[in-house]
Design a protein around this motif. Sequence first.
Motif, PDB file in Angstrom:
ATOM      1  N   SER A   1      16.082   2.080  -5.303  1.00 10.38           N
ATOM      2  CA  SER A   1      16.095   2.158  -4.093  1.00 10.38           C
ATOM      3  C   SER A   1      17.010   1.377  -3.301  1.00 10.38           C
ATOM      4  O   SER A   1      17.226   0.288  -3.720  1.00 10.38           O
ATOM      5  N   THR A   2      17.957   2.077  -2.327  1.00 10.24           N
ATOM      6  CA  THR A   2      18.698   1.027  -1.399  1.00 10.24           C
ATOM      7  C   THR A   2      17.973   0.756  -0.433  1.00 10.24           C
ATOM      8  O   THR A   2      17.159   1.181   0.200  1.00 10.24           O
ATOM      9  N   ILE A   3      17.926  -0.815  -0.043  1.00 18.16           N
ATOM     10  CA  ILE A   3      17.347  -1.334   1.144  1.00 18.16           C
ATOM     11  C   ILE A   3      18.213  -2.260   1.870  1.00 18.16           C
ATOM     12  O   ILE A   3      18.797  -3.047   0.993  1.00 18.16           O
ATOM     13  N   SER A   4      18.384  -2.240   3.254  1.00 18.51           N
ATOM     14  CA  SER A   4      19.214  -3.012   3.737  1.00 18.51           C
ATOM     15  C   SER A   4      18.843  -4.310   4.069  1.00 18.51           C
ATOM     16  O   SER A   4      17.744  -4.814   4.121  1.00 18.51           O
ATOM     17  N   THR A   5      19.627  -5.649   3.837  1.00 19.78           N
ATOM     18  CA  THR A   5      19.307  -7.023   4.125  1.00 19.78           C
ATOM     19  C   THR A   5      19.320  -7.079   5.629  1.00 19.78           C
ATOM     20  O   THR A   5      18.940  -7.995   6.172  1.00 19.78           O
ATOM     21  N   THR A   6      19.900  -6.361   6.250  1.00 18.22           N
ATOM     22  CA  THR A   6      20.395  -6.479   7.740  1.00 18.22           C
ATOM     23  C   THR A   6      19.052  -6.341   8.476  1.00 18.22           C
ATOM     24  O   THR A   6      18.905  -7.027   9.483  1.00 18.22           O
ATOM     25  N   TYR A   7      18.364  -5.250   8.221  1.00 15.63           N
ATOM     26  CA  TYR A   7      17.265  -4.573   9.029  1.00 15.63           C
ATOM     27  C   TYR A   7      15.946  -4.800   8.384  1.00 15.63           C
ATOM     28  O   TYR A   7      15.212  -4.025   8.703  1.00 15.63           O
ATOM     29  N   ASN A   8      15.786  -5.853   7.726  1.00 17.72           N
ATOM     30  CA  ASN A   8      14.504  -5.888   6.826  1.00 17.72           C
ATOM     31  C   ASN A   8      14.169  -7.440   7.155  1.00 17.72           C
ATOM     32  O   ASN A   8      15.024  -8.303   6.776  1.00 17.72           O
TER      33      ASN A   8
ATOM     34  N   VAL B   1       6.292   5.985   7.235  1.00 16.69           N
ATOM     35  CA  VAL B   1       5.001   6.793   7.574  1.00 16.69           C
ATOM     36  C   VAL B   1       5.195   8.455   7.343  1.00 16.69           C
ATOM     37  O   VAL B   1       4.405   9.324   6.990  1.00 16.69           O
ATOM     38  N   ALA B   2       6.219   8.527   8.074  1.00 18.61           N
ATOM     39  CA  ALA B   2       6.572   9.954   8.362  1.00 18.61           C
ATOM     40  C   ALA B   2       6.923  10.447   6.831  1.00 18.61           C
ATOM     41  O   ALA B   2       6.674  11.671   6.577  1.00 18.61           O
ATOM     42  N   SER B   3       7.543   9.725   6.050  1.00 17.36           N
ATOM     43  CA  SER B   3       8.015  10.018   4.600  1.00 17.36           C
ATOM     44  C   SER B   3       6.789  10.225   3.869  1.00 17.36           C
ATOM     45  O   SER B   3       6.561  11.446   3.002  1.00 17.36           O
ATOM     46  N   LEU B   4       5.791   9.281   3.922  1.00 18.11           N
ATOM     47  CA  LEU B   4       4.539   9.559   3.113  1.00 18.11           C
ATOM     48  C   LEU B   4       3.928  11.006   3.499  1.00 18.11           C
ATOM     49  O   LEU B   4       3.423  11.538   2.994  1.00 18.11           O
ATOM     50  N   ASP B   5       3.878  11.205   4.989  1.00 13.84           N
ATOM     51  CA  ASP B   5       3.450  12.428   5.269  1.00 13.84           C
ATOM     52  C   ASP B   5       4.053  13.606   4.776  1.00 13.84           C
ATOM     53  O   ASP B   5       3.434  14.555   4.280  1.00 13.84           O
ATOM     54  N   HIS B   6       5.614  13.593   4.761  1.00 16.99           N
ATOM     55  CA  HIS B   6       6.106  14.663   3.898  1.00 16.99           C
ATOM     56  C   HIS B   6       5.871  14.714   2.624  1.00 16.99           C
ATOM     57  O   HIS B   6       5.666  15.757   1.901  1.00 16.99           O
TER      58      HIS B   6
ATOM     59  N   PRO C   1      13.650   6.095   0.634  1.00 19.15           N
ATOM     60  CA  PRO C   1      13.612   6.308  -0.644  1.00 19.15           C
ATOM     61  C   PRO C   1      12.496   5.681  -1.440  1.00 19.15           C
ATOM     62  O   PRO C   1      12.023   6.028  -2.671  1.00 19.15           O
ATOM     63  N   VAL C   2      12.010   4.426  -0.959  1.00 17.76           N
ATOM     64  CA  VAL C   2      10.649   3.976  -1.629  1.00 17.76           C
ATOM     65  C   VAL C   2       9.593   5.070  -1.822  1.00 17.76           C
ATOM     66  O   VAL C   2       8.881   4.984  -2.766  1.00 17.76           O
ATOM     67  N   THR C   3       9.364   5.814  -0.667  1.00 16.47           N
ATOM     68  CA  THR C   3       8.080   6.763  -0.885  1.00 16.47           C
ATOM     69  C   THR C   3       8.474   7.711  -1.982  1.00 16.47           C
ATOM     70  O   THR C   3       7.656   8.077  -2.794  1.00 16.47           O
ATOM     71  N   ILE C   4       9.892   8.529  -1.960  1.00 14.43           N
ATOM     72  CA  ILE C   4      10.032   9.191  -3.117  1.00 14.43           C
ATOM     73  C   ILE C   4      10.085   8.423  -4.541  1.00 14.43           C
ATOM     74  O   ILE C   4       9.514   9.175  -5.390  1.00 14.43           O
ATOM     75  N   LEU C   5      10.725   7.362  -4.669  1.00 12.83           N
ATOM     76  CA  LEU C   5      10.769   6.827  -5.940  1.00 12.83           C
ATOM     77  C   LEU C   5       9.114   6.439  -6.576  1.00 12.83           C
ATOM     78  O   LEU C   5       8.866   6.436  -7.608  1.00 12.83           O
ATOM     79  N   SER C   6       8.235   6.195  -5.563  1.00 13.05           N
ATOM     80  CA  SER C   6       6.945   5.613  -5.862  1.00 13.05           C
ATOM     81  C   SER C   6       6.421   6.901  -6.460  1.00 13.05           C
ATOM     82  O   SER C   6       5.461   6.921  -7.634  1.00 13.05           O
ATOM     83  N   ALA C   7       6.451   7.964  -5.867  1.00  7.60           N
ATOM     84  CA  ALA C   7       5.944   9.266  -6.091  1.00  7.60           C
ATOM     85  C   ALA C   7       6.380   9.600  -7.409  1.00  7.60           C
ATOM     86  O   ALA C   7       5.701   9.995  -8.185  1.00  7.60           O
ATOM     87  N   LEU C   8       7.790   9.459  -7.525  1.00 10.41           N
ATOM     88  CA  LEU C   8       8.309   9.805  -8.949  1.00 10.41           C
ATOM     89  C   LEU C   8       7.840   9.141 -10.269  1.00 10.41           C
ATOM     90  O   LEU C   8       8.149   9.471 -11.297  1.00 10.41           O
ATOM     91  N   ALA C   9       7.424   7.797  -9.740  1.00  9.79           N
ATOM     92  CA  ALA C   9       7.124   6.831 -10.947  1.00  9.79           C
ATOM     93  C   ALA C   9       5.708   7.619 -11.528  1.00  9.79           C
ATOM     94  O   ALA C   9       5.505   7.437 -12.822  1.00  9.79           O
ATOM     95  N   MET C  10       5.002   8.268 -10.879  1.00  9.55           N
ATOM     96  CA  MET C  10       4.019   9.389 -11.521  1.00  9.55           C
ATOM     97  C   MET C  10       4.373  10.442 -12.208  1.00  9.55           C
ATOM     98  O   MET C  10       3.493  10.995 -12.994  1.00  9.55           O
TER      99      MET C  10
ATOM    100  N   PRO D   1       0.918  -0.982  -0.077  1.00  7.64           N
ATOM    101  CA  PRO D   1      -0.143   0.036   0.095  1.00  7.64           C
ATOM    102  C   PRO D   1       0.881   1.329  -0.008  1.00  7.64           C
ATOM    103  O   PRO D   1       0.411   2.406  -0.646  1.00  7.64           O
ATOM    104  N   VAL D   2       1.994   1.367   0.770  1.00  5.67           N
ATOM    105  CA  VAL D   2       2.888   2.510   0.758  1.00  5.67           C
ATOM    106  C   VAL D   2       3.321   2.788  -0.590  1.00  5.67           C
ATOM    107  O   VAL D   2       3.274   4.173  -0.927  1.00  5.67           O
ATOM    108  N   THR D   3       3.428   2.182  -1.581  1.00  3.96           N
ATOM    109  CA  THR D   3       3.830   2.306  -2.871  1.00  3.96           C
ATOM    110  C   THR D   3       2.789   2.996  -3.777  1.00  3.96           C
ATOM    111  O   THR D   3       2.811   4.214  -4.472  1.00  3.96           O
ATOM    112  N   ILE D   4       1.386   2.347  -3.480  1.00  2.75           N
ATOM    113  CA  ILE D   4       0.312   3.078  -4.059  1.00  2.75           C
ATOM    114  C   ILE D   4       0.076   4.476  -3.699  1.00  2.75           C
ATOM    115  O   ILE D   4      -0.234   5.604  -4.301  1.00  2.75           O
ATOM    116  N   LEU D   5       0.199   4.529  -2.375  1.00  2.00           N
ATOM    117  CA  LEU D   5      -0.173   5.749  -1.653  1.00  2.00           C
ATOM    118  C   LEU D   5       0.959   6.839  -2.081  1.00  2.00           C
ATOM    119  O   LEU D   5       0.462   7.910  -2.135  1.00  2.00           O
ATOM    120  N   SER D   6       1.989   6.653  -1.940  1.00  2.00           N
ATOM    121  CA  SER D   6       3.323   7.630  -2.471  1.00  2.00           C
ATOM    122  C   SER D   6       2.775   8.054  -3.777  1.00  2.00           C
ATOM    123  O   SER D   6       2.997   9.342  -3.995  1.00  2.00           O
TER     124      SER D   6
END
Lengths: 452, 452
Positions: free
Chosen positions: B105-112, A121-126, B87-96, A87-92
């Motif tokens: 997007s950079t995403i860590s394998t250690t904390y996800n 969620v903070a990022s989506l808010d920004h 980054p995922v929120t920025i990039l999803s928005a930029l998709a539009m 959902p975060v990708t759609i909403l962003s």
Amino acid sequence: MPIPATRQMKLSMFLTGDGNYHLAGWRLPHEDRERGHGGCDMQQWVEFGRIMERGKLDMLFIADGGISGVSDLETLGLTSRIDRLDPVTILSALAMTTRNLGLVSTISTTYNEPFNVARTVASLDHVSLGRAGWNIVTTASKDEAQNFSRTDHLPHGERYARAEEFVDVVRGLWDSYEEDAFPRDKASGVYMDAAKVRFLNHRGRYFSVRGPLSVPRPPQGHPILVQAGSSEPGINLSARVADVMFTSQSALPEAKAFYDKAKSRCDRFGRSPGDIKIMPGVLLFIGRTQEEAMEKYERLQSLIPIKLGLQRLSEGLGGVDLSGYALDAPMPDIAANAVRVSSVESYVSIARREGLTLRQTAMRAAAAKHHLTIIGSPAQIADELESWFVGGAADGFNVLASDVPGGLDDFVDLVVPELQRRGLFRRDYEGTTLRDNLGLSRPLLKEALASA
Amino acid sequence: MPIPATRQMKLSMFLTGDGNYHLAGWRLPHEDRERGHGGCDMQQWVEFGRIMERGKLDMLFIADGGISGVSDLETLGLTSRIDRLDPVTILSALAMTTRNLGLVSTISTTYNEPFNVARTVASLDHVSLGRAGWNIVTTASKDEAQNFSRTDHLPHGERYARAEEFVDVVRGLWDSYEEDAFPRDKASGVYMDAAKVRFLNHRGRYFSVRGPLSVPRPPQGHPILVQAGSSEPGINLSARVADVMFTSQSALPEAKAFYDKAKSRCDRFGRSPGDIKIMPGVLLFIGRTQEEAMEKYERLQSLIPIKLGLQRLSEGLGGVDLSGYALDAPMPDIAANAVRVSSVESYVSIARREGLTLRQTAMRAAAAKHHLTIIGSPAQIADELESWFVGGAADGFNVLASDVPGGLDDFVDLVVPELQRRGLFRRDYEGTTLRDNLGLSRPLLKEALASA
């Protein structure tokens, strides 16, 4: 922000997967296409957003959760339920194509880290300039544990204990910076004022989180918190932290009792009843006349195979095996067999009240779970919504569209104008943030708790 | 998709935080504003996307990782490094707001969790119609453990072992469905074909993941995988799975040796050297003349306080304490004191080669870490890029803009046309997906491995 003369409803649109709430919604004709669009079709979501803003709706809420039903893929394959983007990708993305609509994502506290959720969620808010919300869920589907390297799903009580602490960590991280912590002053070279940073230094039963977040305080202070669990732990979590509570209610007296119970629980946590908006789900089958609405309902119901209805009812009853019961005998009393889920009581009570058979209960469950369901003309729907709203059972509604985009268009073009004529719903957005439109104040930053 | 007559460069734009790579980039004047924009200003990202598509760049890559430097907030506050949206929120928005630009997007394998990452990146690929990429990182900052309820950061080797398994789970989940698994046939009522679903049923050292994913196979089959670690485990991971490898190189001979080493490593994993695009980072200070470029560089360097330079060098050396060394003596040999990070060798070798003092090395580290840095006119920059490209050290470049939007505009309006004139870079996009533009084939679905 002009204050409305009278109390007005808040309206959320509940979408998930491909957007169709009714299990057969995807099968209705649309633009002469023989194939459905699918939840992964972003252009369809853009269209939904446009329709919702035309109707001045408060927010789009995207439901989410584990994939249930994979043990019977053939039945699952009759639905659009497995076709669900994050959902975060759609909403962003929708933040770029909408201007006023609130954007509420479901995210589980059981299978995520609070630091990541706070940041997302903070990022989506920004990105949306103050329109984000988070629907806090603990993930009811026990199968989901197998996608996250767990041998067992956490028990209900422990999921909620974890959720309580998780939410506190998230809120604490949103308060990592004072409002003016980022002067970004080119002349002095001070981008961030070190004195205005707050380490969380949380150490609890489930989490140890130092902070600070890597994101300035969200435009809304805290994005909107939504909670939908109606169990006792769910009510407590809502009463303590939620701005909006969704609930599944099928009859006005029970809905009013639930509303009063949840509102009065706020006091225990030092909050006032006005701090939380209670919005029952309502599934609408809309026609220009009642006859047209009933035709739509019956057409949709006729498109659901009974095995899908039984699977849906079984799921709603916590996975109980229904195969031994006669389809056309009265709905059996199976509450004692089921694991503890809040749906059980509602299903059984609906069946008793209306004298339904197992088949009828299954088809009802397939249609609407145990949400309030209205099949009618715009005036009939407005009457029912008004009676709940005026009768003290709701501050607004979480609207389930039977099908998209048809049911969504009908709600916005037929029902919303009727609510507006009655003075029950806004004619234009009150403000620019979701908080403004919900009429909720921006949380102040608490006194600094600790520093590194 | 027309095939270019000659081999052409691939160009990625590397942005992070507020987009300025140079630590003082945010302090340059822009539209007479006294305050910087900040990384949380989405409108700025929209502008960046527009500039990058004007330049026909392959992709925007958003770097990310733990917040380092919080032990010295005052120094950190002199930079824009802590102001970083997910980054995922920025990039999803930029998709539009973009049509052709790759979104990595950079995403860590250690904390996800791999299930969440697989779903998020697949979703970004659907939302962008095939333009998503994932930069696989293991998070080098040891402080980050404290935001994720861990007492200690995992050691380097174990982080990579976890990353290897993590990536396999993600790729397996992307293959949860055959290409035609979603007929969405309204007439028959079959939305998903149960026979075309694949359970992953992964059980490994770090993860147990059943699947399937809740998202249809991504438009690119697999979104683009990027890896930037240049340690031996990093090279192995790249050679085995990456489509693009970023690397930090400061001189052509070493860069060529690295290129040959990484390319030849592909053979060990049954891949060919053409399967991976190696793109060294290059920091550009661009002027219409060399003099103008040097002025820009010196102006930016003069805006960095020495304490920030020392903090940056210390961080690049794995957190070694530099306070005991004389600032204006030759750069000390501190490799033996530092924890094992791949940067150490490069910093020391740059300092030796050029006879730098500690102060000079610190200011160099503050400017560019150990990336290739070019200060020059468009022709000089094109000469250098061409020599690396033709000389067998690069398939393209990961461009670091000294400042935004100025440095980005200069790259697109001054350097790109020069590369185009030389036939080294495209004049228009070759295709609609990132894979098309990188000239990489779409991964076929492997034979089904297991079913439930």
